[in-house]
Design a protein around this motif. Structure first.
Motif, PDB file in Angstrom:
ATOM      1  N   LEU A   2     -40.082 -44.143  59.641  1.00 36.68           N
ATOM      2  CA  LEU A   2     -40.677 -45.236  58.360  1.00 36.68           C
ATOM      3  C   LEU A   2     -40.188 -45.406  56.977  1.00 36.68           C
ATOM      4  N   PRO A   3     -40.069 -46.191  56.773  1.00 38.10           N
ATOM      5  CA  PRO A   3     -39.455 -46.661  55.867  1.00 38.10           C
ATOM      6  C   PRO A   3     -39.649 -46.668  54.114  1.00 38.10           C
ATOM      7  N   SER A  16     -44.705 -57.425  58.393  1.00 42.34           N
ATOM      8  CA  SER A  16     -44.659 -56.761  59.404  1.00 42.34           C
ATOM      9  C   SER A  16     -43.113 -55.962  59.543  1.00 42.34           C
ATOM     10  N   LEU A  17     -42.725 -54.379  60.043  1.00 44.81           N
ATOM     11  CA  LEU A  17     -41.504 -54.237  59.834  1.00 44.81           C
ATOM     12  C   LEU A  17     -41.059 -53.272  61.400  1.00 44.81           C
ATOM     13  N   ARG A  54     -45.076 -37.522  55.539  1.00 43.95           N
ATOM     14  CA  ARG A  54     -44.049 -37.301  54.676  1.00 43.95           C
ATOM     15  C   ARG A  54     -44.256 -38.813  53.396  1.00 43.95           C
ATOM     16  N   ILE A  55     -45.104 -39.846  53.812  1.00 42.58           N
ATOM     17  CA  ILE A  55     -45.333 -40.916  53.248  1.00 42.58           C
ATOM     18  C   ILE A  55     -46.400 -41.074  52.133  1.00 42.58           C
ATOM     19  N   LEU A  56     -47.307 -40.309  52.755  1.00 42.17           N
ATOM     20  CA  LEU A  56     -48.914 -40.231  51.834  1.00 42.17           C
ATOM     21  C   LEU A  56     -48.637 -39.416  51.220  1.00 42.17           C
ATOM     22  N   GLU A  71     -52.956 -54.796  54.243  1.00 39.32           N
ATOM     23  CA  GLU A  71     -51.950 -53.814  54.270  1.00 39.32           C
ATOM     24  C   GLU A  71     -50.437 -54.603  53.968  1.00 39.32           C
ATOM     25  N   ILE A  72     -49.771 -53.311  52.344  1.00 33.04           N
ATOM     26  CA  ILE A  72     -48.588 -53.913  52.393  1.00 33.04           C
ATOM     27  C   ILE A  72     -48.120 -53.717  53.094  1.00 33.04           C
ATOM     28  N   ALA A  73     -47.876 -53.474  54.346  1.00 33.01           N
ATOM     29  CA  ALA A  73     -46.816 -53.580  55.545  1.00 33.01           C
ATOM     30  C   ALA A  73     -47.217 -52.625  56.677  1.00 33.01           C
TER      31      ALA A  73
END
Length: 195
Positions: free
Chosen positions: A116-117, A109-110, A142-144, A97-99
């Motif tokens: 979500l950033p 990890s964030l 929103r981010i997908l 995973e990228i984040a």
């Protein structure tokens, strides 16, 4: 709290905040954006991912009669093969995973819950490990990218989790592709088909 009884976050009707003053916050819509940073969060039967994310917003999370600490938040989730830019929420499998949105302090990890950033339509897949929240699902939408997938992984109620039908209401903006049980967990796969 559900009525006067403590409940899990995904099932809560209100949150009571006592910080020199008594305040009730309506959580009937299960919205993480309503959570404020606090010293204690007390509930009952939190899901694994809820425990993990709540640990980002409080010094102590108490689940029933246990104090939850990030170092004991490990679960044997089934493995999922990632494709493209993937974000995991509630658990960090560390396999591409990228984040990861989690309390685990690893290289990717964030420490964020809402928003979500990430940019709009920038992620291919999101895996939710026992996290049920409308705000976070709205952020996932929103981010997908169009055609991007959401995987919701939840423990079956027979093994201390929830009825998988209760989790489907959190995926209203997505097309449900499949639901299967693997290693005591339900894996619900859904797809974003429009903005």
């Amino acid at each position: 709290m559900k009525g006067n009884a403590l409940s899990s976050l995904w099932n809560a009707e209100k949150i009571v905040s006592i910080d020199g003053d008594y305040e009730e916050i309506n959580t009937g819509l299960n919205r993480s954006s309503l959570l404020k940073y606090s010293n204690f969060i007390i509930g009952n039967s939190f899901l694994y991912g809820e425990r993990n994310l709540l640990s980002l917003t409080a010094d102590y999370v108490i689940d029933g009669n246990k104090i939850i600490r990030s170092e004991n938040l490990f679960e044997n989730f089934p493995s999922i093969k990632f494709k493209g830019k993937t974000v995991t929420v509630g658990f960090c499998p560390e396999i591409g995973e990228i984040a990861c949105i989690s309390t685990l302090h690893q290289h990717n990890s964030l420490q964020a819950i809402y928003p979500l950033p990430f940019r709009d339509s920038s992620i291919d897949e999101i895996l939710f490990y026992e996290v049920l929240d409308y705000d976070i699902m709205r952020e996932a939408n929103r981010i997908l990218k169009i055609g991007g997938r959401v995987y919701l992984i939840i423990r079956d109620q027979v093994f201390g989790g929830i009825d998988p039908r209760d989790s489907l209401k959190f995926l209203l903006k997505f097309y449900i592709e499949s639901a299967q049980i693997k290693d005591n967990f339900w894996i619900i796969k859904a797809k974003k088909i429009r903005n």
